[in-house]
Design a protein around this motif. Structure first.
Motif, PDB file in Angstrom:
ATOM      1  N   LEU A   1     -11.480  -4.834   3.492  1.00 48.29           N
ATOM      2  CA  LEU A   1     -10.282  -4.827   4.315  1.00 48.29           C
ATOM      3  C   LEU A   1      -9.027  -4.655   3.453  1.00 48.29           C
ATOM      4  O   LEU A   1      -8.133  -3.863   3.776  1.00 48.29           O
ATOM      5  CB  LEU A   1     -10.223  -6.150   5.097  1.00 48.29           C
ATOM      6  CG  LEU A   1      -9.166  -6.271   6.160  1.00 48.29           C
ATOM      7  CD1 LEU A   1      -9.305  -5.182   7.199  1.00 48.29           C
ATOM      8  CD2 LEU A   1      -9.266  -7.649   6.841  1.00 48.29           C
ATOM      9  N   GLN A   2      -8.992  -5.371   2.343  1.00 44.68           N
ATOM     10  CA  GLN A   2      -7.825  -5.244   1.460  1.00 44.68           C
ATOM     11  C   GLN A   2      -7.713  -3.817   0.917  1.00 44.68           C
ATOM     12  O   GLN A   2      -6.625  -3.232   0.901  1.00 44.68           O
ATOM     13  CB  GLN A   2      -7.930  -6.246   0.301  1.00 44.68           C
ATOM     14  CG  GLN A   2      -6.661  -6.296  -0.538  1.00 44.68           C
ATOM     15  CD  GLN A   2      -6.721  -7.348  -1.629  1.00 44.68           C
ATOM     16  OE1 GLN A   2      -7.803  -7.689  -2.109  1.00 44.68           O
ATOM     17  NE2 GLN A   2      -5.574  -7.862  -2.030  1.00 44.68           N
ATOM     18  N   ILE A   3      -8.860  -3.260   0.539  1.00 38.23           N
ATOM     19  CA  ILE A   3      -8.836  -1.886   0.004  1.00 38.23           C
ATOM     20  C   ILE A   3      -8.410  -0.900   1.099  1.00 38.23           C
ATOM     21  O   ILE A   3      -7.698   0.066   0.833  1.00 38.23           O
ATOM     22  CB  ILE A   3     -10.211  -1.525  -0.625  1.00 38.23           C
ATOM     23  CG1 ILE A   3     -10.417  -2.373  -1.888  1.00 38.23           C
ATOM     24  CG2 ILE A   3     -10.307  -0.033  -0.955  1.00 38.23           C
ATOM     25  CD1 ILE A   3     -11.780  -2.244  -2.532  1.00 38.23           C
ATOM     26  N   SER A   4      -8.800  -1.180   2.334  1.00 42.97           N
ATOM     27  CA  SER A   4      -8.400  -0.272   3.422  1.00 42.97           C
ATOM     28  C   SER A   4      -6.883  -0.341   3.656  1.00 42.97           C
ATOM     29  O   SER A   4      -6.261   0.663   4.008  1.00 42.97           O
ATOM     30  CB  SER A   4      -9.179  -0.565   4.706  1.00 42.97           C
ATOM     31  OG  SER A   4      -8.693  -1.737   5.305  1.00 42.97           O
ATOM     32  N   ILE A   5      -6.281  -1.490   3.447  1.00 38.00           N
ATOM     33  CA  ILE A   5      -4.811  -1.596   3.566  1.00 38.00           C
ATOM     34  C   ILE A   5      -4.152  -0.739   2.479  1.00 38.00           C
ATOM     35  O   ILE A   5      -3.150  -0.060   2.716  1.00 38.00           O
ATOM     36  CB  ILE A   5      -4.356  -3.071   3.443  1.00 38.00           C
ATOM     37  CG1 ILE A   5      -4.895  -3.890   4.606  1.00 38.00           C
ATOM     38  CG2 ILE A   5      -2.829  -3.183   3.367  1.00 38.00           C
ATOM     39  CD1 ILE A   5      -4.655  -5.377   4.483  1.00 38.00           C
ATOM     40  N   HIS A   6      -4.751  -0.774   1.290  1.00 36.74           N
ATOM     41  CA  HIS A   6      -4.198  -0.019   0.148  1.00 36.74           C
ATOM     42  C   HIS A   6      -4.297   1.503   0.320  1.00 36.74           C
ATOM     43  O   HIS A   6      -3.821   2.245  -0.534  1.00 36.74           O
ATOM     44  CB  HIS A   6      -4.914  -0.420  -1.163  1.00 36.74           C
ATOM     45  CG  HIS A   6      -4.701  -1.854  -1.546  1.00 36.74           C
ATOM     46  ND1 HIS A   6      -5.583  -2.558  -2.340  1.00 36.74           N
ATOM     47  CD2 HIS A   6      -3.707  -2.714  -1.234  1.00 36.74           C
ATOM     48  CE1 HIS A   6      -5.130  -3.782  -2.500  1.00 36.74           C
ATOM     49  NE2 HIS A   6      -4.000  -3.913  -1.846  1.00 36.74           N
ATOM     50  N   GLN A   7      -4.918   1.958   1.393  1.00 33.52           N
ATOM     51  CA  GLN A   7      -4.981   3.413   1.641  1.00 33.52           C
ATOM     52  C   GLN A   7      -3.708   3.889   2.345  1.00 33.52           C
ATOM     53  O   GLN A   7      -3.471   5.077   2.486  1.00 33.52           O
ATOM     54  CB  GLN A   7      -6.181   3.792   2.541  1.00 33.52           C
ATOM     55  CG  GLN A   7      -7.541   3.259   2.109  1.00 33.52           C
ATOM     56  CD  GLN A   7      -7.855   3.618   0.684  1.00 33.52           C
ATOM     57  OE1 GLN A   7      -7.811   4.782   0.316  1.00 33.52           O
ATOM     58  NE2 GLN A   7      -8.141   2.601  -0.137  1.00 33.52           N
ATOM     59  N   HIS A   8      -2.903   2.945   2.837  1.00 32.20           N
ATOM     60  CA  HIS A   8      -1.731   3.309   3.643  1.00 32.20           C
ATOM     61  C   HIS A   8      -0.458   3.394   2.804  1.00 32.20           C
ATOM     62  O   HIS A   8      -0.336   2.719   1.787  1.00 32.20           O
ATOM     63  CB  HIS A   8      -1.504   2.255   4.738  1.00 32.20           C
ATOM     64  CG  HIS A   8      -2.562   2.267   5.786  1.00 32.20           C
ATOM     65  ND1 HIS A   8      -2.446   2.987   6.946  1.00 32.20           N
ATOM     66  CD2 HIS A   8      -3.777   1.670   5.839  1.00 32.20           C
ATOM     67  CE1 HIS A   8      -3.531   2.820   7.682  1.00 32.20           C
ATOM     68  NE2 HIS A   8      -4.355   2.024   7.029  1.00 32.20           N
ATOM     69  N   THR A   9       0.479   4.200   3.298  1.00 28.94           N
ATOM     70  CA  THR A   9       1.830   4.196   2.723  1.00 28.94           C
ATOM     71  C   THR A   9       2.808   3.793   3.828  1.00 28.94           C
ATOM     72  O   THR A   9       2.497   3.928   5.025  1.00 28.94           O
ATOM     73  CB  THR A   9       2.240   5.581   2.179  1.00 28.94           C
ATOM     74  OG1 THR A   9       2.072   6.540   3.217  1.00 28.94           O
ATOM     75  CG2 THR A   9       1.418   5.991   0.974  1.00 28.94           C
ATOM     76  N   CYS A  10       3.950   3.303   3.417  1.00 31.63           N
ATOM     77  CA  CYS A  10       4.966   2.854   4.373  1.00 31.63           C
ATOM     78  C   CYS A  10       6.305   2.952   3.642  1.00 31.63           C
ATOM     79  O   CYS A  10       6.771   1.985   3.037  1.00 31.63           O
ATOM     80  CB  CYS A  10       4.634   1.409   4.787  1.00 31.63           C
ATOM     81  SG  CYS A  10       5.671   0.756   6.075  1.00 31.63           S
ATOM     82  N   PRO A  11       6.891   4.168   3.653  1.00 32.34           N
ATOM     83  CA  PRO A  11       8.009   4.461   2.745  1.00 32.34           C
ATOM     84  C   PRO A  11       9.242   3.556   2.867  1.00 32.34           C
ATOM     85  O   PRO A  11      10.013   3.469   1.924  1.00 32.34           O
ATOM     86  CB  PRO A  11       8.377   5.912   3.102  1.00 32.34           C
ATOM     87  CG  PRO A  11       7.193   6.459   3.817  1.00 32.34           C
ATOM     88  CD  PRO A  11       6.514   5.315   4.488  1.00 32.34           C
ATOM     89  N   LEU A  12       9.404   2.875   4.001  1.00 35.59           N
ATOM     90  CA  LEU A  12      10.609   2.042   4.129  1.00 35.59           C
ATOM     91  C   LEU A  12      10.376   0.571   3.762  1.00 35.59           C
ATOM     92  O   LEU A  12      11.305  -0.245   3.805  1.00 35.59           O
ATOM     93  CB  LEU A  12      11.156   2.141   5.559  1.00 35.59           C
ATOM     94  CG  LEU A  12      11.711   3.524   5.919  1.00 35.59           C
ATOM     95  CD1 LEU A  12      12.174   3.560   7.368  1.00 35.59           C
ATOM     96  CD2 LEU A  12      12.864   3.904   4.996  1.00 35.59           C
ATOM     97  N   LEU A  13       9.152   0.245   3.392  1.00 35.09           N
ATOM     98  CA  LEU A  13       8.854  -1.144   3.014  1.00 35.09           C
ATOM     99  C   LEU A  13       9.519  -1.465   1.669  1.00 35.09           C
ATOM    100  O   LEU A  13       9.697  -0.567   0.836  1.00 35.09           O
ATOM    101  CB  LEU A  13       7.327  -1.246   2.876  1.00 35.09           C
ATOM    102  CG  LEU A  13       6.628  -2.567   3.189  1.00 35.09           C
ATOM    103  CD1 LEU A  13       6.977  -3.081   4.577  1.00 35.09           C
ATOM    104  CD2 LEU A  13       5.103  -2.391   3.081  1.00 35.09           C
ATOM    105  N   ASN A  14       9.857  -2.744   1.439  1.00 33.63           N
ATOM    106  CA  ASN A  14      10.457  -3.151   0.155  1.00 33.63           C
ATOM    107  C   ASN A  14       9.563  -2.712  -1.005  1.00 33.63           C
ATOM    108  O   ASN A  14       8.343  -2.651  -0.855  1.00 33.63           O
ATOM    109  CB  ASN A  14      10.574  -4.675   0.085  1.00 33.63           C
ATOM    110  CG  ASN A  14      11.441  -5.242   1.179  1.00 33.63           C
ATOM    111  OD1 ASN A  14      12.425  -4.616   1.555  1.00 33.63           O
ATOM    112  ND2 ASN A  14      11.073  -6.398   1.700  1.00 33.63           N
ATOM    113  N   ARG A  15      10.189  -2.458  -2.148  1.00 25.62           N
ATOM    114  CA  ARG A  15       9.399  -2.035  -3.309  1.00 25.62           C
ATOM    115  C   ARG A  15       8.944  -3.261  -4.104  1.00 25.62           C
ATOM    116  O   ARG A  15       9.731  -4.165  -4.379  1.00 25.62           O
ATOM    117  CB  ARG A  15      10.223  -1.113  -4.207  1.00 25.62           C
ATOM    118  CG  ARG A  15      10.484   0.195  -3.527  1.00 25.62           C
ATOM    119  CD  ARG A  15      11.139   1.224  -4.383  1.00 25.62           C
ATOM    120  NE  ARG A  15      11.399   2.378  -3.549  1.00 25.62           N
ATOM    121  CZ  ARG A  15      10.498   3.314  -3.255  1.00 25.62           C
ATOM    122  NH1 ARG A  15       9.298   3.249  -3.776  1.00 25.62           N
ATOM    123  NH2 ARG A  15      10.797   4.311  -2.457  1.00 25.62           N
TER     124      ARG A  15
END
Ligand SMILES: Nc1ncnc2c1ncn2[C@@H]1O[C@H](COP(=O)(O)OP(=O)(O)OP(=O)(O)O)[C@@H](O)[C@H]1O
Ligand SMILES: [Mg+2]
Length: 249
Positions: free
Chosen positions: A98-112
């Motif tokens: 599940l954690q690795i599946s989250i890491h497949q996503h991008t979300c350009p406006l999220l904090n860096r």
């Protein structure tokens, strides 16, 4: 808003159920900006397609802010792991997948991630030289822009009755490097006294993600320092001793 059904009590937060709504109420001294940041992160993650409780409303009642979201039926992964005949190996596999599946996503406006960590290192209770070394170390770490939960632990995942996992609690979310997210989860198992669990987790994460243990370990002093600004005195001392014992870059 009915507040008679308490689900969880935390330091400066209480979670209530009101029918099909979940109310996360923050204490009056909680930073309004932090509450809004948590709600904003969660809303941004909602748009990526990752399963999270839908945010329904933000409320301020007698100076206390609350995030109202959809109540998710099911058991947390922590509850499932605590059951007498729990299949810990399978649950840990699911947790890592599940954690690795989250890491497949991008979300350009999220904090860096690096911005957050730099700020947290700046605030942590270490002398200026030590902080300087941590800032330099962070600067040299690889840059990535993948969605990282930042507090990925079994109590933040609800397995719904149809088996679909729903991920809660996006207050520490950022876009950054998955190895840093794994270092954080490893430390969270440690802080919870689950040392074998921490090792099993890291072995499995590295095996499945293709990220080496050495790459995760490089993030540990940074992540420990960043985390030390939260939590109680005992945790803080433990995390800072971890930072002090690390090699300098
Ligand atoms: N939308 C929801 N639906 C159902 N249960 C929820 C929901 N949100 C939170 N909970 C329950 O409340 C608990 C605490 O919520 P949450 O993780 O958001 O708070 P927290 O203060 O960050 O807690 P922690 O520090 O333990 O992670 C969760 O473990 C879960 O059992
Ligand atoms: Mg939580």
């Amino acid at each position: 808003m009915k507040l008679d059904r308490v689900i969880a009590v935390r330091n400066r937060k209480t979670v209530f159920r009101d029918g099909d709504r979940c109310i996360k109420m923050f204490s009056p001294d909680y930073s309004k900006a932090d509450v809004l940041n948590e709600a904003l992160n969660q809303s941004r993650i909602e748009e990526t397609g990752i399963c999270v409780p839908e945010i329904l409303e933000l409320v301020c009642q007698d100076g206390q802010w609350a995030i109202v979201s959809r109540f998710i039926e099911g058991k947390t992964m922590q509850q499932l792991m605590n059951e007498p005949n729990a299949d810990l190996k399978t649950l840990m596999e699911r947790f890592v997948n599940l954690q690795i599946s989250i890491h497949q996503h991008t979300c350009p406006l999220l904090n860096r991630q690096k911005d957050r960590m730099n700020m947290q290192i700046y605030q942590c209770n270490l002398d200026a030289t030590m902080r300087y070394h941590l800032h330099s170390r962070l600067d040299m770490m690889p840059r990535q822009n993948l969605v990282c939960h930042g507090d990925f632990r079994p109590s933040n995942i609800i397995i719904q009755e149809n088996g679909t996992p729903c991920i809660l609690d996006w207050s520490h979310a950022s876009q950054g490097h998955p190895a840093a997210d794994a270092a954080r989860t490893y430390l969270l198992f440690w802080l919870d006294g689950k040392i074998t669990g921490a090792q099993n987790y890291l072995n499995l994460f590295c095996e499945k993600s293709g990220i080496t243990k050495a790459d995760v370990e490089k993030w540990m002093p940074i992540v420990a320092a960043a985390r030390s600004i939260k939590g109680n005195e005992k945790e803080r001392e433990f995390l800072l001793s971890w930072v002090r014992s690390a090699d300098r870059p």
